[in-house]
Motif scaffolding. Structure first.
Motif, PDB file in Angstrom:
ATOM      1  N   THR A 152       0.833  -1.201   0.000  1.00 37.39           N
ATOM      2  CA  THR A 152       0.000   0.000   0.000  1.00 37.39           C
ATOM      3  C   THR A 152       0.869   1.252   0.000  1.00 37.39           C
ATOM      4  O   THR A 152       0.644   2.190  -0.779  1.00 37.39           O
ATOM      5  N   VAL A 153       1.873   1.255   0.874  1.00 36.05           N
ATOM      6  CA  VAL A 153       2.804   2.390   0.911  1.00 36.05           C
ATOM      7  C   VAL A 153       3.539   2.518  -0.422  1.00 36.05           C
ATOM      8  O   VAL A 153       3.653   3.603  -0.991  1.00 36.05           O
ATOM      9  N   GLY A 154       4.017   1.385  -0.936  1.00 37.92           N
ATOM     10  CA  GLY A 154       4.823   1.405  -2.150  1.00 37.92           C
ATOM     11  C   GLY A 154       4.070   1.893  -3.373  1.00 37.92           C
ATOM     12  O   GLY A 154       4.576   2.729  -4.132  1.00 37.92           O
ATOM     13  N   VAL A 155       2.854   1.383  -3.584  1.00 36.71           N
ATOM     14  CA  VAL A 155       2.138   1.768  -4.811  1.00 36.71           C
ATOM     15  C   VAL A 155       1.658   3.213  -4.747  1.00 36.71           C
ATOM     16  O   VAL A 155       1.617   3.901  -5.778  1.00 36.71           O
ATOM     17  N   ARG A 156       1.314   3.685  -3.567  1.00 31.06           N
ATOM     18  CA  ARG A 156       0.886   5.087  -3.465  1.00 31.06           C
ATOM     19  C   ARG A 156       2.056   6.018  -3.806  1.00 31.06           C
ATOM     20  O   ARG A 156       1.883   7.011  -4.519  1.00 31.06           O
ATOM     21  N   GLU A 157       3.224   5.689  -3.281  1.00 29.03           N
ATOM     22  CA  GLU A 157       4.381   6.538  -3.570  1.00 29.03           C
ATOM     23  C   GLU A 157       4.833   6.369  -5.012  1.00 29.03           C
ATOM     24  O   GLU A 157       5.221   7.342  -5.677  1.00 29.03           O
ATOM     25  N   ALA A 158       4.768   5.147  -5.528  1.00 28.85           N
ATOM     26  CA  ALA A 158       5.155   4.910  -6.927  1.00 28.85           C
ATOM     27  C   ALA A 158       4.227   5.655  -7.883  1.00 28.85           C
ATOM     28  O   ALA A 158       4.677   6.193  -8.905  1.00 28.85           O
ATOM     29  N   ALA A 159       2.935   5.693  -7.577  1.00 27.34           N
ATOM     30  CA  ALA A 159       1.993   6.417  -8.434  1.00 27.34           C
ATOM     31  C   ALA A 159       2.347   7.904  -8.497  1.00 27.34           C
ATOM     32  O   ALA A 159       2.167   8.562  -9.537  1.00 27.34           O
ATOM     33  N   ARG A 160       2.880   8.424  -7.417  1.00 24.92           N
ATOM     34  CA  ARG A 160       3.261   9.839  -7.381  1.00 24.92           C
ATOM     35  C   ARG A 160       4.550  10.105  -8.162  1.00 24.92           C
ATOM     36  O   ARG A 160       4.700  11.140  -8.814  1.00 24.92           O
ATOM     37  N   ARG A 161       5.472   9.150  -8.118  1.00 37.55           N
ATOM     38  CA  ARG A 161       6.797   9.361  -8.689  1.00 37.55           C
ATOM     39  C   ARG A 161       6.970   8.788 -10.105  1.00 37.55           C
ATOM     40  O   ARG A 161       7.969   9.041 -10.758  1.00 37.55           O
ATOM     41  N   LEU A 162       6.016   7.999 -10.563  1.00 37.95           N
ATOM     42  CA  LEU A 162       6.193   7.245 -11.803  1.00 37.95           C
ATOM     43  C   LEU A 162       6.458   8.170 -12.989  1.00 37.95           C
ATOM     44  O   LEU A 162       5.731   9.138 -13.211  1.00 37.95           O
ATOM     45  N   ASP A 163       7.507   7.851 -13.764  1.00 37.39           N
ATOM     46  CA  ASP A 163       7.810   8.587 -14.992  1.00 37.39           C
ATOM     47  C   ASP A 163       7.818   7.608 -16.163  1.00 37.39           C
ATOM     48  O   ASP A 163       7.507   6.424 -15.996  1.00 37.39           O
ATOM     49  N   ASP A 164       8.157   8.102 -17.339  1.00 38.32           N
ATOM     50  CA  ASP A 164       8.129   7.244 -18.528  1.00 38.32           C
ATOM     51  C   ASP A 164       9.081   6.058 -18.398  1.00 38.32           C
ATOM     52  O   ASP A 164       8.763   4.943 -18.849  1.00 38.32           O
ATOM     53  N   GLU A 165      10.228   6.275 -17.797  1.00 36.66           N
ATOM     54  CA  GLU A 165      11.184   5.181 -17.599  1.00 36.66           C
ATOM     55  C   GLU A 165      10.597   4.114 -16.682  1.00 36.66           C
ATOM     56  O   GLU A 165      10.730   2.909 -16.928  1.00 36.66           O
ATOM     57  N   GLY A 166       9.930   4.563 -15.627  1.00 35.84           N
ATOM     58  CA  GLY A 166       9.295   3.619 -14.705  1.00 35.84           C
ATOM     59  C   GLY A 166       8.169   2.846 -15.364  1.00 35.84           C
ATOM     60  O   GLY A 166       8.007   1.640 -15.127  1.00 35.84           O
ATOM     61  N   ILE A 167       7.381   3.535 -16.180  1.00 38.06           N
ATOM     62  CA  ILE A 167       6.297   2.854 -16.908  1.00 38.06           C
ATOM     63  C   ILE A 167       6.873   1.763 -17.808  1.00 38.06           C
ATOM     64  O   ILE A 167       6.359   0.636 -17.860  1.00 38.06           O
ATOM     65  N   ALA A 168       7.958   2.079 -18.512  1.00 37.07           N
ATOM     66  CA  ALA A 168       8.586   1.096 -19.400  1.00 37.07           C
ATOM     67  C   ALA A 168       9.122  -0.085 -18.599  1.00 37.07           C
ATOM     68  O   ALA A 168       8.993  -1.252 -19.026  1.00 37.07           O
TER      69      ALA A 168
END
Length: 230
Positions: free
Chosen positions: A96-112
């Motif tokens: 829960t902590v991880g996905v909430r923070e990842a959703a905030r920080r996600l960029d194109d590199e992370g999406i790939a």
């Protein structure tokens, strides 16, 4: 029982060597729940005396991975419904902590990066390579934590994933394989929520994902306990 660690690994003490060898074998399912841990046999395989073995067994007992009983000695702790609940309850909180923070920080590199892992998981299912899928599942968890940029979260997740590894290896055919398709659908839904930068949606998905997995393992464990023994 075959024990040992990578020859490239160096240990400070014999106790650490024995501890890591036994712990790794337990987590990988090479030492099965309920299996006896005979000091003389361990000593022969690892070429150490009884003292570091006893010390290592005490450490493993403090972690709940080994139990000791009079006239029996040390055995690998059986998997219990309480352990299943603990693993998935903690994983749910960490994710829960991880996905909430990842959703905030996600960029194109992370999406790939995440899309690539999920695509590899799809390919593993198509090839019916479920061991590969399970390894990639752990990679997906770690990739999300890396995007979240929380080293402590990554460290804690790795510890819980090691416990999940013991569960999934022991109940591989009974639980993991039948759940793979549903679990992968949930991974696709999670990826979509992260790409939308939707932390609430991502949280809802990981909560449902972990609770469904916990239910599957717990139900199978109860059935296994009730099965006739002979």
């Amino acid at each position: 029982m075959a024990l040992g660690t990578s020859p490239d690994v160096r240990f400070r003490t014999k106790q650490e060597y024995v501890y890591q060898s036994l712990r790794g074998a337990i987590m990988r399912g090479e030492l099965a729940p309920g299996q006896r841990l005979v000091i003389d046999e361990i000593g022969r395989q690892l070429q150490v005396s009884a003292i570091p073995i006893r010390e290592a067994l005490q450490l493993l007992q403090s972690e709940g991975l080994v139990q000791s009983a009079p006239h029996v000695g040390a055995t690998v702790t059986p998997i219990s419904e309480d352990e299943v609940h603990e693993v998935f309850a903690i994983m749910e909180g960490l994710e829960t902590v991880g996905v909430r923070e990842a959703a905030r920080r996600l960029d194109d590199e992370g999406i790939a990066q995440l899309s690539g892992v999920v695509a590899e998981m799809d390919a593993a299912i198509a090839a019916r390579d479920f061991e590969r899928w399970a390894a990639l599942n752990s990679d997906l968890h770690r990739a999300i934590n890396d995007i979240a940029r929380m080293p402590l979260l990554r460290e804690m997740t790795d510890r819980v994933l090691a416990r999940w590894e013991r569960l999934r290896r022991h109940y591989f055919q009974g639980v993991l394989v039948p759940r793979v398709v549903q679990a992968q659908e949930e991974h696709h839904a999670l990826l979509a929520a992260l790409i939308r930068r939707d932390p609430d949606g991502a949280e809802q998905i990981v909560r449902g994902h972990n609770r469904a997995a916990q239910t599957a393992y717990a139900d199978y464990l109860r059935q296994d306990d009730q099965a006739p023994t002979g």
